[in-house]
Structure formats: C-alpha cells, structure tokens
Write a protein that holds these residues in place. Sequence first.
Motif, PDB file in Angstrom:
ATOM      1  N   VAL A   1       0.844  -1.205   0.000  1.00 21.59           N
ATOM      2  CA  VAL A   1       0.000   0.000   0.000  1.00 21.59           C
ATOM      3  C   VAL A   1       0.876   1.251   0.000  1.00 21.59           C
ATOM      4  CG1 VAL A   1      -1.758   1.303   1.275  1.00 21.59           C
ATOM      5  CG2 VAL A   1      -1.973  -1.178   1.041  1.00 21.59           C
TER       6      VAL A   1
ATOM      7  N   GLU B   1       2.263   1.703  -3.561  1.00 21.76           N
ATOM      8  CA  GLU B   1       1.209   2.101  -4.503  1.00 21.76           C
ATOM      9  C   GLU B   1       0.825   3.563  -4.280  1.00 21.76           C
ATOM     10  OE1 GLU B   1      -0.307   0.112  -7.153  1.00 21.76           O
ATOM     11  OE2 GLU B   1       1.677  -0.718  -6.673  1.00 21.76           O
ATOM     12  N   GLU B   2       0.686   3.961  -3.027  1.00 24.19           N
ATOM     13  CA  GLU B   2       0.357   5.362  -2.740  1.00 24.19           C
ATOM     14  C   GLU B   2       1.466   6.299  -3.192  1.00 24.19           C
ATOM     15  OE1 GLU B   2      -2.741   5.229   0.982  1.00 24.19           O
ATOM     16  OE2 GLU B   2      -0.621   5.461   1.465  1.00 24.19           O
TER      17      GLU B   2
ATOM     18  N   PRO C   1      -4.461   4.321  -6.625  1.00 25.50           N
ATOM     19  CA  PRO C   1      -5.375   3.866  -5.572  1.00 25.50           C
ATOM     20  C   PRO C   1      -5.205   2.366  -5.356  1.00 25.50           C
ATOM     21  CG  PRO C   1      -6.574   4.252  -7.616  1.00 25.50           C
ATOM     22  CD  PRO C   1      -5.152   4.679  -7.851  1.00 25.50           C
TER      23      PRO C   1
ATOM     24  N   CYS D   1      -4.626  -5.770  -2.774  1.00 24.03           N
ATOM     25  CA  CYS D   1      -3.947  -5.984  -1.494  1.00 24.03           C
ATOM     26  C   CYS D   1      -3.957  -7.473  -1.129  1.00 24.03           C
ATOM     27  CB  CYS D   1      -4.606  -5.143  -0.421  1.00 24.03           C
ATOM     28  SG  CYS D   1      -3.567  -4.850   1.008  1.00 24.03           S
TER      29      CYS D   1
ATOM     30  N   PHE E   1      -4.575   1.107   8.552  1.00 20.45           N
ATOM     31  CA  PHE E   1      -5.187   1.244   7.233  1.00 20.45           C
ATOM     32  C   PHE E   1      -6.465   2.046   7.389  1.00 20.45           C
ATOM     33  CE2 PHE E   1      -3.771  -2.787   4.688  1.00 20.45           C
ATOM     34  CZ  PHE E   1      -2.476  -2.318   4.647  1.00 20.45           C
TER      35      PHE E   1
ATOM     36  N   SER F   1     -10.083   2.629   5.171  1.00 22.90           N
ATOM     37  CA  SER F   1     -10.870   2.009   4.114  1.00 22.90           C
ATOM     38  C   SER F   1     -11.950   2.982   3.665  1.00 22.90           C
ATOM     39  CB  SER F   1     -11.495   0.717   4.637  1.00 22.90           C
ATOM     40  OG  SER F   1     -12.276   0.099   3.639  1.00 22.90           O
TER      41      SER F   1
ATOM     42  N   SER G   1      -5.926   2.777   2.159  1.00 20.98           N
ATOM     43  CA  SER G   1      -4.812   3.720   2.237  1.00 20.98           C
ATOM     44  C   SER G   1      -4.210   3.601   3.624  1.00 20.98           C
ATOM     45  CB  SER G   1      -5.290   5.158   1.973  1.00 20.98           C
ATOM     46  OG  SER G   1      -6.237   5.544   2.944  1.00 20.98           O
TER      47      SER G   1
ATOM     48  N   GLU H   1      -1.993   8.502   8.187  1.00 21.76           N
ATOM     49  CA  GLU H   1      -0.825   9.396   8.137  1.00 21.76           C
ATOM     50  C   GLU H   1       0.290   8.901   9.052  1.00 21.76           C
ATOM     51  OE1 GLU H   1      -0.008  11.954   6.175  1.00 21.76           O
ATOM     52  OE2 GLU H   1      -1.833  11.453   5.075  1.00 21.76           O
TER      53      GLU H   1
ATOM     54  N   ARG I   1       1.909   5.834   7.454  1.00 22.62           N
ATOM     55  CA  ARG I   1       2.708   6.232   6.284  1.00 22.62           C
ATOM     56  C   ARG I   1       4.033   6.838   6.738  1.00 22.62           C
ATOM     57  NH1 ARG I   1      -0.650   9.246   4.360  1.00 22.62           N
ATOM     58  NH2 ARG I   1      -1.666   7.751   2.982  1.00 22.62           N
TER      59      ARG I   1
END
Length: 165
Positions: free
Chosen positions: A78, A81-82, A87, A93, A117, A119, A132, A135, A138
């Motif tokens: 993920v 990909e981000e 998307p 996934c 995650f 959704s 995704s 924050e 990530r």
Amino acid sequence: MDDHYDAGVDAEPTGIDDRLRRIRDELALVESLVRSENEARIAPADIGRVVRSAREGIGRFFDASLFADPAFDMLLFVFLEEEAGRPVETSACYRASGVPRTTAVRWINMLVSLGMFESAPHPTDRRLALLSLSEQTREGVRQWLTSLRPLIERMTLRDQPRAAL
C-alpha cells in the motif's frame, strides 16, 4: 628546552589550527552535500521496492509460505502504490499479501481496526473498498525505510572502484 606545546587556554589559534578548522568545516560541508544527494537519489520508495523484491524473491529458493507475513507485505504494498499515486483496491492488497483471500481479509480488518489502514468505498464497484495508510503509519513506514538508507549507501560505496592513491 621544553618538548611540549604550552599554549594557554586563551591563546589565539595558530595558522595550522586555522587550516585544520577550515578543513574540518569543508569536510562537514562535503559530507552534508553527499548525504543530501543520496537522500534525493535514494528515496524511501526506492528502498521499499528493494525490500519488496527481496521478500518476493525468497519464494524462488524456499517455500514462500514459510516466510508469510501478510501485514508487512500489505503495508509495504500500500505504501508503494500510494507513493506511485495509484489507488489501492482490496483485491490488489489480497494478491500482494501472498496468503489466501480469507486470511488477507482478516489481516486487512485487523489493520483497519488498529488504525493503520483506512478504508473507503470504491467509487464504482460496491463490492470493493479502497485502502490507504493512515498518516501515522505512512510516516512510520517512510521513517523505517529512510533508516535503511545508510545500509544501502555502505553497500553502494563498497561496490565503487577505489581511486588509486
């Protein structure tokens, strides 16, 4: 005759001290420039792709199920990909996790419940959701991948031909 340097604490630096200080400062500047260049050249996503390739590659030599880590594989998938601006559908996934769909669903649900995650409904297909990273997750993945940069730099420096002295 005294053989040792006996300058007082408040003594002005001599010419050699000034030159050594300038050399030290110039070396620090060069090191900073090299670090900045490496940071620009080796992005966290680049490191992530290397890690992902290594994870996928182990299956060529051993039974991949021995090394299944769906949460890690999904997290990295993920993130990458981000970073590429794509998307992430739940089905992609599932495939990236390398485990059966039902197992992947359990892991995705757990990662969503942990707040790692997020959704959201798919805009055109109600059977799917878009995933995704939060924050915080990530940033954690980015910091972890960035922390691997010195290892990669050491490997790349080791492989470069050394200048003749």
